[in-house]
Design a protein around this motif. Structure first.
Motif, PDB file in Angstrom:
ATOM      1  N   ASN A   1      31.989  18.918  48.574  1.00 15.45           N
ATOM      2  CA  ASN A   1      30.872  18.274  49.261  1.00 15.45           C
ATOM      3  C   ASN A   1      31.027  16.755  49.202  1.00 15.45           C
ATOM      4  O   ASN A   1      30.982  16.161  48.126  1.00 15.45           O
ATOM      5  CB  ASN A   1      29.561  18.703  48.609  1.00 15.45           C
ATOM      6  CG  ASN A   1      28.357  18.012  49.216  1.00 15.45           C
ATOM      7  OD1 ASN A   1      28.409  17.516  50.347  1.00 15.45           O
ATOM      8  ND2 ASN A   1      27.261  17.963  48.485  1.00 15.45           N
ATOM      9  N   GLU A   2      31.208  16.123  50.361  1.00 21.63           N
ATOM     10  CA  GLU A   2      31.397  14.677  50.437  1.00 21.63           C
ATOM     11  C   GLU A   2      30.178  13.948  50.986  1.00 21.63           C
ATOM     12  O   GLU A   2      30.256  12.758  51.295  1.00 21.63           O
ATOM     13  CB  GLU A   2      32.609  14.354  51.312  1.00 21.63           C
ATOM     14  CG  GLU A   2      33.909  14.971  50.847  1.00 21.63           C
ATOM     15  CD  GLU A   2      35.050  14.659  51.790  1.00 21.63           C
ATOM     16  OE1 GLU A   2      35.067  13.559  52.385  1.00 21.63           O
ATOM     17  OE2 GLU A   2      35.942  15.511  51.955  1.00 21.63           O
ATOM     18  N   SER A   3      29.069  14.635  51.110  1.00 19.49           N
ATOM     19  CA  SER A   3      27.898  14.025  51.736  1.00 19.49           C
ATOM     20  C   SER A   3      27.394  12.763  51.041  1.00 19.49           C
ATOM     21  O   SER A   3      26.852  11.880  51.727  1.00 19.49           O
ATOM     22  CB  SER A   3      26.765  15.057  51.852  1.00 19.49           C
ATOM     23  OG  SER A   3      26.430  15.577  50.576  1.00 19.49           O
ATOM     24  N   PRO A   4      27.543  12.581  49.709  1.00 19.81           N
ATOM     25  CA  PRO A   4      27.032  11.347  49.092  1.00 19.81           C
ATOM     26  C   PRO A   4      27.668  10.063  49.617  1.00 19.81           C
ATOM     27  O   PRO A   4      27.052   9.001  49.551  1.00 19.81           O
ATOM     28  CB  PRO A   4      27.347  11.540  47.606  1.00 19.81           C
ATOM     29  CG  PRO A   4      27.396  13.013  47.416  1.00 19.81           C
ATOM     30  CD  PRO A   4      27.976  13.546  48.681  1.00 19.81           C
ATOM     31  N   ILE A   5      28.887  10.141  50.149  1.00 23.26           N
ATOM     32  CA  ILE A   5      29.553   8.932  50.641  1.00 23.26           C
ATOM     33  C   ILE A   5      29.478   8.795  52.153  1.00 23.26           C
ATOM     34  O   ILE A   5      30.019   7.839  52.715  1.00 23.26           O
ATOM     35  CB  ILE A   5      31.030   8.901  50.205  1.00 23.26           C
ATOM     36  CG1 ILE A   5      31.796  10.070  50.840  1.00 23.26           C
ATOM     37  CG2 ILE A   5      31.142   8.919  48.691  1.00 23.26           C
ATOM     38  CD1 ILE A   5      33.275  10.011  50.624  1.00 23.26           C
ATOM     39  N   LEU A   6      28.790   9.728  52.828  1.00 21.36           N
ATOM     40  CA  LEU A   6      28.753   9.715  54.283  1.00 21.36           C
ATOM     41  C   LEU A   6      27.444   9.183  54.848  1.00 21.36           C
ATOM     42  O   LEU A   6      27.282   9.108  56.055  1.00 21.36           O
ATOM     43  CB  LEU A   6      29.002  11.127  54.834  1.00 21.36           C
ATOM     44  CG  LEU A   6      30.343  11.753  54.457  1.00 21.36           C
ATOM     45  CD1 LEU A   6      30.434  13.167  54.997  1.00 21.36           C
ATOM     46  CD2 LEU A   6      31.492  10.908  54.953  1.00 21.36           C
TER      47      LEU A   6
ATOM     48  N   ALA B   1      32.448  22.127  44.842  1.00 21.78           N
ATOM     49  CA  ALA B   1      32.413  20.962  43.957  1.00 21.78           C
ATOM     50  C   ALA B   1      31.876  19.782  44.741  1.00 21.78           C
ATOM     51  O   ALA B   1      32.000  19.726  45.973  1.00 21.78           O
ATOM     52  CB  ALA B   1      33.799  20.653  43.403  1.00 21.78           C
ATOM     53  N   ASN B   2      31.269  18.850  44.041  1.00 22.28           N
ATOM     54  CA  ASN B   2      30.842  17.590  44.643  1.00 22.28           C
ATOM     55  C   ASN B   2      31.894  16.527  44.384  1.00 22.28           C
ATOM     56  O   ASN B   2      32.569  16.547  43.349  1.00 22.28           O
ATOM     57  CB  ASN B   2      29.493  17.149  44.060  1.00 22.28           C
ATOM     58  CG  ASN B   2      28.379  18.129  44.387  1.00 22.28           C
ATOM     59  OD1 ASN B   2      28.267  18.609  45.517  1.00 22.28           O
ATOM     60  ND2 ASN B   2      27.568  18.448  43.397  1.00 22.28           N
ATOM     61  N   LEU B   3      32.040  15.600  45.299  1.00 20.24           N
ATOM     62  CA  LEU B   3      33.090  14.600  45.170  1.00 20.24           C
ATOM     63  C   LEU B   3      32.935  13.779  43.896  1.00 20.24           C
ATOM     64  O   LEU B   3      33.932  13.353  43.296  1.00 20.24           O
ATOM     65  CB  LEU B   3      33.087  13.675  46.400  1.00 20.24           C
ATOM     66  CG  LEU B   3      34.350  12.832  46.603  1.00 20.24           C
ATOM     67  CD1 LEU B   3      35.573  13.709  46.800  1.00 20.24           C
ATOM     68  CD2 LEU B   3      34.186  11.899  47.800  1.00 20.24           C
TER      69      LEU B   3
END
Length: 462
Positions: free
Chosen positions: A129-134, A162-164
Motif C-alpha cells: 500500500n503506497e497511498s501515504p505518499i500519493l 504491507a504498507n510502504l
C-alpha cells in the motif's frame, strides 16, 4: 489505448481502449477501468478463421483464441524462460494495475483445475500500500485497498499486504538509540512520519518514484522470505521494460540494465521473475478487459502529477506515441538492449548498492575500463553541497554513504535535500557501517592515475 491525464485530457496510446479511471500500469500503476473497445476488425482470426477482434503483433485473433494463446504463452514462459518447477512456491506482486492484474489472472489460470495443462505450483499474492505518499483522500485509498483484497480473495489465493512505511521496521535489531533520539527531537517517531519526512525531502517526482520502487522491492522480498516463498513474479511487460531502459539510462543506472532486462534476476536470494516480459501493454489491456480481472475501483493509485514532472512519465509518453505510429518500436528497443553485457563483479567485493540493489561502479570499473572516468565523476559529486561542509555526524554518514552507493543513487541524493541521507531506513545505514571506508580520497586516486604526466615542482623551479 486512450488514457486520462490529471488535467482531464485524453491521450491516445496504441490499443484503442479507453481508460476511465486513469493511466495504465505503465503510466501510474493504478486501478484503470476500460470503458470502450475499438470497432471489430473485418479480417478473420488467424487460428479459427472466425471474425478477428484484435491484432496482436503480426497476427489477428478473435477473443477466444487470443485468450487461449496468451495463457499458453504464459505457461510456456513459466516453464522455459523463468524456470518455475513442480511444487515451487511463487509469490505474485500485485499493485492493482493492468500488468499486475493480467499477471495475477494468468497465474491463477495456470493452477486452475478447469484449465488445460495445469501447473503444480503454489501461488500467493502480495500487495504494498503506497497511498501515504500519493496524497490520496482517505476514502479513495480505503476503497482501492478493499477492491484489491476482494479481487485476490475471489481467486482464493493467500494474500499478504504491507504498507510502504513498514520498510522502517525491517530488521528492528538495527535501530540504534542515537537514530531514535535524533528522530524524537525532530518530532518524527512513527514509521509513517519517517516515510513522509523522507519523501518530503526528495525534490522531484522522479526521486520519489525511485525511492518508492526501492522500498517496495525490499518489502516484497522480505515477505517472501518470511512466508517461505522461493520466487517472486512481477508484471513487467515489454512496454514497461522498454521505458525502463530509457529512464534508467537517463538517471545514470545503465550499468544494471542487463539484469533489469532478464527473465530471471538473481541479485537477491529470492529470484525475481518476469514471465510477461514479451507481452505488450496493448495485449495485457485486452486480456484484463476480456477476463474482467481489474479491481472494481475507480481510484487512481500511483499517478503523481503531469507527465513533465517525472522522467518516467515523459519517456512513457514518448514511447507510447512512437509505438502508436511504428508498431515494432518496443520490441526493437528490447532486442537492441538485450545485447548489453552483464558485469561480472569480484566475488570478494560487495557489488550491489544498498539503496537500489544495482551495481556499484567501484566493483566493476576495471572490467569496463571506467576507472579514470568514474573517479572524475565521483570526485565532482563528492565536492557537491550534499557531501561537503563540516564533518558533523550527519555529514560523516553522508560521505560514507557516497562511497558505497551507485552513481544513480548519488545523483538522487545530490538533487534532494541534505537531510535525506539521515532519514533513510536503518538497514541502509547498517550496510554502510559494515563496509570499511577507503583510506584514500578520490583526489589522491586521480593524482596517482595521472602521476606520470605531472611535472616535478623542483624541476620547474630549476
Amino acid at each position: 489505448m486512450a488514457v486520462v491525464t490529471a488535467s482531464g485530457e485524453e491521450e491516445v496510446l496504441d490499443s484503442g481502449l479507453s481508460c476511465g479511471g486513469g493511466k495504465s500500469k505503465e503510466a501510474c500503476g493504478g486501478a484503470c477501468q476500460i470503458t470502450s473497445i475499438p470497432e471489430v476488425m473485418s479480417n478473420k482470426c488467424f487460428k479459427c478463421k472466425n471474425k478477428a477482434q484484435i491484432k496482436s503483433r503480426s497476427d489477428k485473433y478473435c477473443k477466444s483464441c487470443f485468450l487461449d494463446i496468451t495463457e499458453h504463452e504464459f505457461k510456456a514462459a513459466l516453464r522455459t524462460n523463468v524456470g518455475v518447477r513442480y511444487h515451487d512456491k511463487v509469490l505474485v506482486a500485485y499493485s492493482g494495475g493492468l500488468n499486475s492484474s493480467a499477471l495475477l489472472h494468468l497465474a491463477y489460470r495456470s493452477i486452475d483445475p478447469s484449465a488445460p495443462r495445469r501447473m503444480g505450483v503454489e501461488i500467493g499474492v502480495v500487495h504494498v500500500n503506497e497511498s501515504p505518499i500519493l496524497n490520496l483522500p482517505e476514502s479513495d485509498s480505503a476503497e482501492f485497498q478493499s477492491a484489491v483484497r476482494a479481487k485476490v480473495e475471489a481467486y482464493g489465493l493467500p494474500f499478504f499486504c504491507a504498507n510502504l512505511e513498514d520498510v522502517f521496521e525491517l530488521h528492528p535489531e538495527l535501530n540504534s538509540a542515537a537514530s531514535a533520539s535524533a528522530a524524537a527531537e525532530d518530532g518524527i517517531t512513527s514509521p509513517l512520519q519517517k516515510l513522509q519526512a523522507l519523501f518530503a525531502s526528495a525534490s522531484h517526482a522522479t526521486e520519489r518514484d525511485d525511492l518508492a520502487e526501492f522500498f517496495r522491492m525490499k518489502l516484497i522480498l522480505q515477505i517472501a522470505r518470511r512466508e517461505g516463498y522461493q520466487k517472486v513474479m512481477f508484471g513487467d511487460s515489454a512496454t514497461r521494460t522498454a521505458w525502463r531502459i530509457f529512464s534508467a539510462t537517463c538517471k545514470g543506472r545503465g550499468l544494471s540494465l542487463p539484469l533489469d532486462l532478464r527473465y530471471i534476476d538473481n541479485r537477491s536470494d529470492i529470484p525475481v521473475l518476469r514471465p510477461v516480459k514479451d507481452f505488450l501493454a496493448k495485449e495485457t489491456a485486452f486480456y484484463c478487459y476480456w477476463t474482467q480481472s481489474l479491481p472494481s475501483s475507480s481510484a487512481v493509485v500511483g499517478y503523481r502529477g503531469n507527465k513533465s514532472g517525472s522522467i518516467h512519465l515523459l519517456i512513457e509518453d514518448f514511447l507510447a506515441k512512437l509505438q502508436n505510429n511504428f508498431s515494432s518500436t518496443i520490441h526493437t528497443i528490447l532486442r537492441t538492449a538485450e545485447k548489453l553485457k552483464v558485469p561480472q563483479p569480484p566475488v570478494t567485493d560487495s557489488p550491489y548498492c544498498p539503496l537500489c540493489n544495482g551495481f556499484r561502479e567501484s566493483s566493476v570499473q576495471s572490467e569496463f575500463g571506467l576507472d579514470e572516468s568514474m573517479n572524475q565523476v565521483n570526485s565532482t559529486l563528492a565536492a557537491s553541497s550534499l557531501f561537503s561542509g563540516s564533518q558533523s555526524t550527519s555529514s560523516q554518514f553522508a560521505n560514507s554513504l557516497n562511497g558505497v552507493i551507485c552513481f544513480g543513487c548519488r545523483r538522487l541524493l545530490e538533487n534532494s535535500a541534505s537531510s535525506l541521507p539521515d532519514l533513510l531506513p536503518e538497514y541502509v545505514k547498517s550496510f554502510v557501517s559494515q563496509i570499511p571506508p577507503s583510506t584514500r580520497t578520490q583526489r589522491e586516486v586521480m593524482r596517482e592515475a595521472i602521476a606520470e604526466y605531472i611535472l616535478d615542482e623542483s624541476a620547474v623551479d630549476e
